[in-house]
Design a protein around this motif. Structure first.
Motif, PDB file in Angstrom:
ATOM      1  N   ALA A  99       0.834  -1.203   0.000  1.00  0.00           N
ATOM      2  CA  ALA A  99       0.000   0.000   0.000  1.00  0.00           C
ATOM      3  C   ALA A  99       0.868   1.253   0.000  1.00  0.00           C
ATOM      4  O   ALA A  99       1.836   1.355   0.761  1.00  0.00           O
ATOM      5  CB  ALA A  99      -0.912  -0.008   1.231  1.00  0.00           C
ATOM      6  N   ASP A 100       0.533   2.191  -0.868  1.00  0.00           N
ATOM      7  CA  ASP A 100       1.231   3.473  -0.905  1.00  0.00           C
ATOM      8  C   ASP A 100       0.968   4.239   0.394  1.00  0.00           C
ATOM      9  O   ASP A 100      -0.158   4.281   0.886  1.00  0.00           O
ATOM     10  CB  ASP A 100       0.761   4.292  -2.110  1.00  0.00           C
ATOM     11  CG  ASP A 100       1.528   5.588  -2.234  1.00  0.00           C
ATOM     12  OD1 ASP A 100       1.047   6.607  -1.687  1.00  0.00           O
ATOM     13  OD2 ASP A 100       2.594   5.590  -2.859  1.00  0.00           O
ATOM     14  N   GLY A 101       2.029   4.821   0.955  1.00  0.00           N
ATOM     15  CA  GLY A 101       1.903   5.504   2.240  1.00  0.00           C
ATOM     16  C   GLY A 101       0.982   6.703   2.207  1.00  0.00           C
ATOM     17  O   GLY A 101       0.420   7.087   3.238  1.00  0.00           O
ATOM     18  N   LYS A 102       0.798   7.330   1.048  1.00  0.00           N
ATOM     19  CA  LYS A 102      -0.024   8.543   0.951  1.00  0.00           C
ATOM     20  C   LYS A 102      -1.446   8.234   0.466  1.00  0.00           C
ATOM     21  O   LYS A 102      -2.423   8.725   1.016  1.00  0.00           O
ATOM     22  CB  LYS A 102       0.641   9.540   0.005  1.00  0.00           C
ATOM     23  CG  LYS A 102       1.998  10.040   0.513  1.00  0.00           C
ATOM     24  CD  LYS A 102       2.618  11.015  -0.477  1.00  0.00           C
ATOM     25  CE  LYS A 102       3.967  11.512   0.041  1.00  0.00           C
ATOM     26  NZ  LYS A 102       4.627  12.441  -0.915  1.00  0.00           N
ATOM     27  N   THR A 103      -1.544   7.448  -0.596  1.00  0.00           N
ATOM     28  CA  THR A 103      -2.858   7.204  -1.195  1.00  0.00           C
ATOM     29  C   THR A 103      -3.504   5.917  -0.712  1.00  0.00           C
ATOM     30  O   THR A 103      -4.718   5.742  -0.846  1.00  0.00           O
ATOM     31  CB  THR A 103      -2.736   7.151  -2.726  1.00  0.00           C
ATOM     32  OG1 THR A 103      -1.926   6.024  -3.094  1.00  0.00           O
ATOM     33  CG2 THR A 103      -2.089   8.434  -3.260  1.00  0.00           C
ATOM     34  N   GLY A 104      -2.714   4.986  -0.193  1.00  0.00           N
ATOM     35  CA  GLY A 104      -3.245   3.691   0.226  1.00  0.00           C
ATOM     36  C   GLY A 104      -3.451   2.737  -0.935  1.00  0.00           C
ATOM     37  O   GLY A 104      -3.889   1.608  -0.738  1.00  0.00           O
ATOM     38  N   LYS A 105      -3.131   3.182  -2.152  1.00  0.00           N
ATOM     39  CA  LYS A 105      -3.305   2.357  -3.341  1.00  0.00           C
ATOM     40  C   LYS A 105      -2.222   1.279  -3.397  1.00  0.00           C
ATOM     41  O   LYS A 105      -1.055   1.526  -3.097  1.00  0.00           O
ATOM     42  CB  LYS A 105      -3.229   3.236  -4.592  1.00  0.00           C
ATOM     43  CG  LYS A 105      -3.486   2.491  -5.890  1.00  0.00           C
ATOM     44  CD  LYS A 105      -3.412   3.452  -7.066  1.00  0.00           C
ATOM     45  CE  LYS A 105      -3.633   2.719  -8.387  1.00  0.00           C
ATOM     46  NZ  LYS A 105      -3.540   3.655  -9.544  1.00  0.00           N
ATOM     47  N   THR A 148      17.122   1.449   1.314  1.00  0.00           N
ATOM     48  CA  THR A 148      15.747   1.695   0.889  1.00  0.00           C
ATOM     49  C   THR A 148      15.083   2.828   1.676  1.00  0.00           C
ATOM     50  O   THR A 148      13.875   3.025   1.579  1.00  0.00           O
ATOM     51  CB  THR A 148      14.898   0.418   1.059  1.00  0.00           C
ATOM     52  OG1 THR A 148      14.913   0.039   2.432  1.00  0.00           O
ATOM     53  CG2 THR A 148      15.476  -0.720   0.228  1.00  0.00           C
ATOM     54  N   ASP A 149      15.833   3.560   2.456  1.00  0.00           N
ATOM     55  CA  ASP A 149      15.292   4.613   3.288  1.00  0.00           C
ATOM     56  C   ASP A 149      14.488   5.613   2.453  1.00  0.00           C
ATOM     57  O   ASP A 149      14.997   6.194   1.500  1.00  0.00           O
ATOM     58  CB  ASP A 149      16.414   5.352   4.024  1.00  0.00           C
ATOM     59  CG  ASP A 149      15.864   6.330   5.048  1.00  0.00           C
ATOM     60  OD1 ASP A 149      14.810   6.027   5.634  1.00  0.00           O
ATOM     61  OD2 ASP A 149      16.481   7.390   5.234  1.00  0.00           O
ATOM     62  N   GLY A 150      13.231   5.759   2.817  1.00  0.00           N
ATOM     63  CA  GLY A 150      12.371   6.712   2.130  1.00  0.00           C
ATOM     64  C   GLY A 150      11.722   6.161   0.890  1.00  0.00           C
ATOM     65  O   GLY A 150      10.907   6.840   0.247  1.00  0.00           O
ATOM     66  N   LYS A 151      12.031   4.903   0.502  1.00  0.00           N
ATOM     67  CA  LYS A 151      11.467   4.349  -0.707  1.00  0.00           C
ATOM     68  C   LYS A 151      10.479   3.220  -0.437  1.00  0.00           C
ATOM     69  O   LYS A 151       9.765   2.801  -1.323  1.00  0.00           O
ATOM     70  CB  LYS A 151      12.598   3.812  -1.610  1.00  0.00           C
ATOM     71  CG  LYS A 151      13.520   4.906  -2.131  1.00  0.00           C
ATOM     72  CD  LYS A 151      12.791   5.877  -3.018  1.00  0.00           C
ATOM     73  CE  LYS A 151      13.713   6.985  -3.495  1.00  0.00           C
ATOM     74  NZ  LYS A 151      12.991   7.980  -4.302  1.00  0.00           N
ATOM     75  N   ALA A 152      10.479   2.693   0.770  1.00  0.00           N
ATOM     76  CA  ALA A 152       9.578   1.581   1.070  1.00  0.00           C
ATOM     77  C   ALA A 152       8.445   2.056   1.966  1.00  0.00           C
ATOM     78  O   ALA A 152       8.568   3.043   2.688  1.00  0.00           O
ATOM     79  CB  ALA A 152      10.337   0.465   1.765  1.00  0.00           C
ATOM     80  N   VAL A 153       7.326   1.336   1.902  1.00  0.00           N
ATOM     81  CA  VAL A 153       6.163   1.689   2.720  1.00  0.00           C
ATOM     82  C   VAL A 153       6.137   0.809   3.939  1.00  0.00           C
ATOM     83  O   VAL A 153       6.328  -0.395   3.831  1.00  0.00           O
ATOM     84  CB  VAL A 153       4.877   1.504   1.895  1.00  0.00           C
ATOM     85  CG1 VAL A 153       3.665   1.786   2.771  1.00  0.00           C
ATOM     86  CG2 VAL A 153       4.885   2.398   0.686  1.00  0.00           C
TER      87      VAL A 153
END
Length: 356
Positions: free
Chosen positions: A202-208, A351-356
């Motif tokens: 799931a995308d951290g912002k949209t949940g998609k 992966t810092d900042g790239k993984a959810v």
């Protein structure tokens, strides 16, 4: 049916297809039957499976003898068969160095042993295709410009001498540009997801839900990059032995096929083969030098049986001397002092900042 008996790169099409069929059958049997479930392979199982693959490779050499003898006669058939075994033993010995690097890569990305075999299998499938491409290009160049063999020979001598005096320098995975590129431009999870290379998260912002790579995929990429580096030495070494494309390719692939089985036994005792690299360095120097000796001193081909004997003797000497010299040595931790938690922190940093 006539197409099957036409020559392609000096060997009938049916023989190429037979080899591809053997490789495909072994891979399917290995993945679909022997290792249907992800599990850690023990040393005993590793040695038995490795012996099975070596037996297949040796038996295939006998088949090569009969096929080449039928096509070119007894003398040529025997010479090509000896070239196949020589190339196979060299590639098999060089693969021991690969084991150390692969072990380092799995440790760096905190890949548990039960998932390593599957990653190795897919890595070897990629290697089969990459080696095929490299050997195909090399064969075309050698056929068009035979003097390139002298460049290969000089490169092998230079590489061998460099190996003799080079220190032990571990592979710098953290600063590998490809790993950095993937971790910065792709979604990469901080944790493993069983044996999967890609998963939906799931995308951290949209949940998609979106596709993301896992650390297992990063490890697979680095393993294949490492093999390309090793191939720069091994492929020219085989071309220095023979220019028969079929022999070059099959000897490489037969040696690589059994690497994943041998890995789990060697990974536990790779520190015992510390001095083998010096024997391999001498092998590279010998293989490169014999081209110049054959052309400028002997005026004829270097005796293939003598070449096989010297190669086998150097490798065997390196193995036995290593085992004797390191008897009683304790297995070192690599990277030094790091545990699984520390290895996982490497992945989190990448992966810092790239993984959810």
């Amino acid at each position: 049916m006539e197409f099957l008996f036409t020559d392609w790169l000096g060997t009938p099409v049916w023989f190429w297809l037979s080899f591809v069929g053997i490789v495909a059958a072994l891979t399917a049997f290995d993945l679909g039957f022997l290792h249907k479930e992800d599990k850690e392979m023990g040393i005993a199982e590793s040695l038995k499976l490795s012996a099975f693959y070596i037996s297949i490779a040796l038996a295939f050499g006998v088949w090569v003898y009969f096929q080449k003898t039928a096509a070119f006669g007894e003398a040529e058939g025997m010479q090509l068969t000896i070239s196949y075994y020589t190339a196979f033993f060299i590639e098999k010995a060089l693969s021991i160095d690969n084991v150390f690097v692969i072990s380092l890569i799995f440790t760096y990305f905190a890949i548990p042993p039960k998932y390593q075999y599957r990653a190795l299998l897919w890595g070897i499938i990629a290697v089969i295709m990459l080696r095929g491409l490299m050997i195909g290009v090399g064969a075309a160049v050698v056929q068009q410009y035979e003097w390139v063999l002298y460049i290969f020979a000089a490169f092998l001598v230079f590489t061998g001498i460099k190996m003799l005096f080079a220190g032990d320098k571990p592979m710098d995975i953290e600063h590998n540009p490809v790993v950095r590129f993937i971790s910065r431009h792709m979604r990469v999870t901080k944790e493993l997801h069983d044996q999967h290379f890609f998963v939906k998260i799931a995308d951290g912002k949209t949940g998609k839900l979106m596709w993301a790579a896992t650390p297992l995929f990063l490890a697979l990429v680095v393993i294949n990059l490492a093999d390309l580096v090793f191939a720069v030495d091994s492929v020219p070494a085989v071309f220095a032995i023979t220019t028969d494309t079929f022999i070059v390719y099959t000897s490489n692939i037969m040696a690589i096929l059994g690497l994943r089985a041998l890995y789990f036994a060697l990974a536990a005792m790779v520190h015992r083969f510390h001095y083998l690299k010096y024997a391999l360095a001498l092998v590279l120097v010998f293989i490169g030098a014999k081209i110049f000796i054959a052309d400028f001193v002997l005026g004829t081909k270097f005796p293939p049986l003598l070449s096989l004997g010297v190669t086998a003797g150097l490798i065997a000497g390196g193995v036995f001397y290593s085992l004797w010299k390191t008897r009683g040595a304790e297995e070192p931790q690599w990277p030094a002092g790091e545990d699984e938690g520390a290895a996982r922190r490497h992945v989190q940093e990448l992966t810092d900042g790239k993984a959810v």
